[in-house]
Design a protein around this motif. Structure first.
Motif, mmCIF file in Angstrom:
data_model
loop_
_atom_site.group_PDB
_atom_site.id
_atom_site.type_symbol
_atom_site.label_atom_id
_atom_site.label_comp_id
_atom_site.label_asym_id
_atom_site.label_seq_id
_atom_site.Cartn_x
_atom_site.Cartn_y
_atom_site.Cartn_z
ATOM 1 N N TYR A 205 0.836 -1.207 0.000
ATOM 2 C CA TYR A 205 0.000 0.000 0.000
ATOM 3 C C TYR A 205 0.874 1.262 0.000
ATOM 4 N N THR A 206 1.912 1.262 0.835
ATOM 5 C CA THR A 206 2.808 2.421 0.909
ATOM 6 C C THR A 206 3.516 2.645 -0.425
ATOM 7 N N ALA A 207 4.000 1.580 -1.046
ATOM 8 C CA ALA A 207 4.665 1.698 -2.346
ATOM 9 C C ALA A 207 3.696 2.207 -3.409
ATOM 10 N N THR A 208 2.437 1.803 -3.338
ATOM 11 C CA THR A 208 1.420 2.289 -4.278
ATOM 12 C C THR A 208 1.241 3.796 -4.138
ATOM 13 N N ILE A 209 1.179 4.278 -2.908
ATOM 14 C CA ILE A 209 1.047 5.725 -2.678
ATOM 15 C C ILE A 209 2.265 6.461 -3.228
ATOM 16 N N VAL A 210 3.452 5.942 -2.939
ATOM 17 C CA VAL A 210 4.682 6.558 -3.441
ATOM 18 C C VAL A 210 4.645 6.650 -4.965
ATOM 19 N N ASP A 211 4.239 5.577 -5.613
ATOM 20 C CA ASP A 211 4.148 5.565 -7.078
ATOM 21 C C ASP A 211 3.104 6.553 -7.593
ATOM 22 N N MET A 212 1.973 6.630 -6.905
ATOM 23 C CA MET A 212 0.880 7.508 -7.344
ATOM 24 C C MET A 212 1.252 8.992 -7.300
ATOM 25 N N VAL A 213 2.056 9.387 -6.338
ATOM 26 C CA VAL A 213 2.353 10.816 -6.180
ATOM 27 C C VAL A 213 3.681 11.234 -6.807
ATOM 28 N N TYR A 214 4.405 10.267 -7.362
ATOM 29 C CA TYR A 214 5.671 10.597 -8.018
ATOM 30 C C TYR A 214 5.430 11.695 -9.052
ATOM 31 N N PRO A 215 6.266 12.717 -9.118
ATOM 32 C CA PRO A 215 7.613 12.867 -8.574
ATOM 33 C C PRO A 215 7.673 13.548 -7.201
ATOM 34 N N LEU A 216 6.540 13.747 -6.542
ATOM 35 C CA LEU A 216 6.570 14.324 -5.204
ATOM 36 C C LEU A 216 7.240 13.369 -4.228
ATOM 37 N N GLU A 217 7.892 13.932 -3.229
ATOM 38 C CA GLU A 217 8.495 13.106 -2.192
ATOM 39 C C GLU A 217 7.437 12.709 -1.170
ATOM 40 N N VAL A 218 7.656 11.589 -0.506
ATOM 41 C CA VAL A 218 6.706 11.087 0.477
ATOM 42 C C VAL A 218 7.381 10.989 1.841
ATOM 43 N N THR A 219 6.718 11.570 2.828
ATOM 44 C CA THR A 219 7.135 11.436 4.217
ATOM 45 C C THR A 219 6.186 10.454 4.890
ATOM 46 N N PHE A 220 6.728 9.390 5.452
ATOM 47 C CA PHE A 220 5.904 8.437 6.186
ATOM 48 C C PHE A 220 5.610 9.056 7.542
ATOM 49 N N HIS A 221 4.335 9.175 7.873
ATOM 50 C CA HIS A 221 3.896 9.891 9.060
ATOM 51 C C HIS A 221 4.186 9.098 10.336
ATOM 52 N N ARG A 222 3.762 9.652 11.454
ATOM 53 C CA ARG A 222 4.056 9.076 12.758
ATOM 54 C C ARG A 222 3.365 7.741 13.027
ATOM 55 N N ALA A 223 2.679 7.184 12.067
ATOM 56 C CA ALA A 223 2.197 5.805 12.228
ATOM 57 C C ALA A 223 3.397 4.905 12.506
ATOM 58 N N PHE A 224 4.549 5.335 12.029
ATOM 59 C CA PHE A 224 5.800 4.633 12.304
ATOM 60 C C PHE A 224 5.981 4.425 13.810
ATOM 61 N N ASP A 225 5.565 5.391 14.604
ATOM 62 C CA ASP A 225 5.760 5.318 16.052
ATOM 63 C C ASP A 225 4.913 4.256 16.725
ATOM 64 N N ARG A 226 4.015 3.634 15.983
ATOM 65 C CA ARG A 226 3.171 2.568 16.536
ATOM 66 C C ARG A 226 3.643 1.183 16.107
ATOM 67 N N CYS A 227 4.773 1.125 15.422
ATOM 68 C CA CYS A 227 5.284 -0.160 14.927
ATOM 69 C C CYS A 227 5.943 -0.954 16.052
ATOM 70 N N CYS B 252 9.769 5.705 0.290
ATOM 71 C CA CYS B 252 9.582 6.998 0.964
ATOM 72 C C CYS B 252 10.922 7.720 1.123
ATOM 73 N N GLN B 253 10.862 9.047 1.206
ATOM 74 C CA GLN B 253 12.082 9.837 1.332
ATOM 75 C C GLN B 253 12.409 10.210 2.774
ATOM 76 N N ARG B 254 11.404 10.182 3.655
ATOM 77 C CA ARG B 254 11.670 10.511 5.053
ATOM 78 C C ARG B 254 10.625 9.866 5.946
ATOM 79 N N ILE B 255 10.977 9.796 7.232
ATOM 80 C CA ILE B 255 10.069 9.294 8.257
ATOM 81 C C ILE B 255 9.926 10.368 9.324
ATOM 82 N N LEU B 256 8.691 10.741 9.590
ATOM 83 C CA LEU B 256 8.382 11.660 10.683
ATOM 84 C C LEU B 256 8.179 10.811 11.930
ATOM 85 N N THR B 257 8.970 11.077 12.978
ATOM 86 C CA THR B 257 8.908 10.240 14.172
ATOM 87 C C THR B 257 9.222 11.025 15.434
ATOM 88 N N SER B 258 8.629 10.565 16.519
ATOM 89 C CA SER B 258 8.975 11.084 17.842
ATOM 90 C C SER B 258 9.777 10.017 18.597
#
Length: 147
Positions: A7-29, A44-50
């Motif tokens: 799903y994440t790769a699909t989003i990245v492909d859909m918005v190309y050439p825009l960069e994608v920041t993976f949101h703080r859902a990462f913090d729940r992994c 993705c180009q970056r991860i937003l994390t606390s």
């Protein structure tokens, strides 16, 4: 507790050439380093994390480990609680070079007519970026403590 790579790769492909920041859902992994690899693989180009804590300051140890593990393949961007008085220390202790901060304030509406039934409420207030706070944050990040 895991990254949906397809799903994440699909989003990245859909918005190309825009960069994608993976949101703080990462913090729940469950396994942050596995999640890091999955997010890199998804493009993705970056991860937003606390750092899997309430604030980036509280999660600075994990943020530093993630930056090292990322090995310049992806940007680890601390967010949540990044303030003028914390950004310099956070940068020094983690090695982060990009940060996310809200820096919002409520401004009065520019509307010419304010209906009396709504006076005294927040209906005519708008959230906006506080330009002065942004400038102060940038100065603090650079180590400039002069007012």
């Amino acid at each position: 507790g895991t990254i949906n790579k397809k799903y994440t790769a699909t989003i990245v492909d859909m918005v190309y050439p825009l960069e994608v920041t993976f949101h703080r859902a990462f913090d729940r992994c469950v396994r942050p380093f596995e999640a890091l690899d999955d997010i890199v693989e998804a493009g993705c180009q970056r991860i937003l994390t606390s750092g899997q804590q309430q604030t980036a300051t509280d999660g600075k140890a994990l943020i530093k480990e993630l930056i090292i593990a990322a090995a310049n393949e992806i940007i680890i961007m601390p967010g949540s609680g990044v303030q003028i008085d914390t950004i310099k220390n956070l940068a020094e202790q983690t090695g982060a070079v990009e940060f996310h901060a809200s820096l919002r304030k409520k401004n009065k509406s520019n509307m010419e007519f304010l209906h009396p039934s709504f006076s005294g409420t927040d209906d005519y207030l708008q959230l906006a970026i506080d330009k002065e706070a942004v400038a102060a944050l940038r100065k603090a990040a650079a180590g400039d403590t002069k007012k």
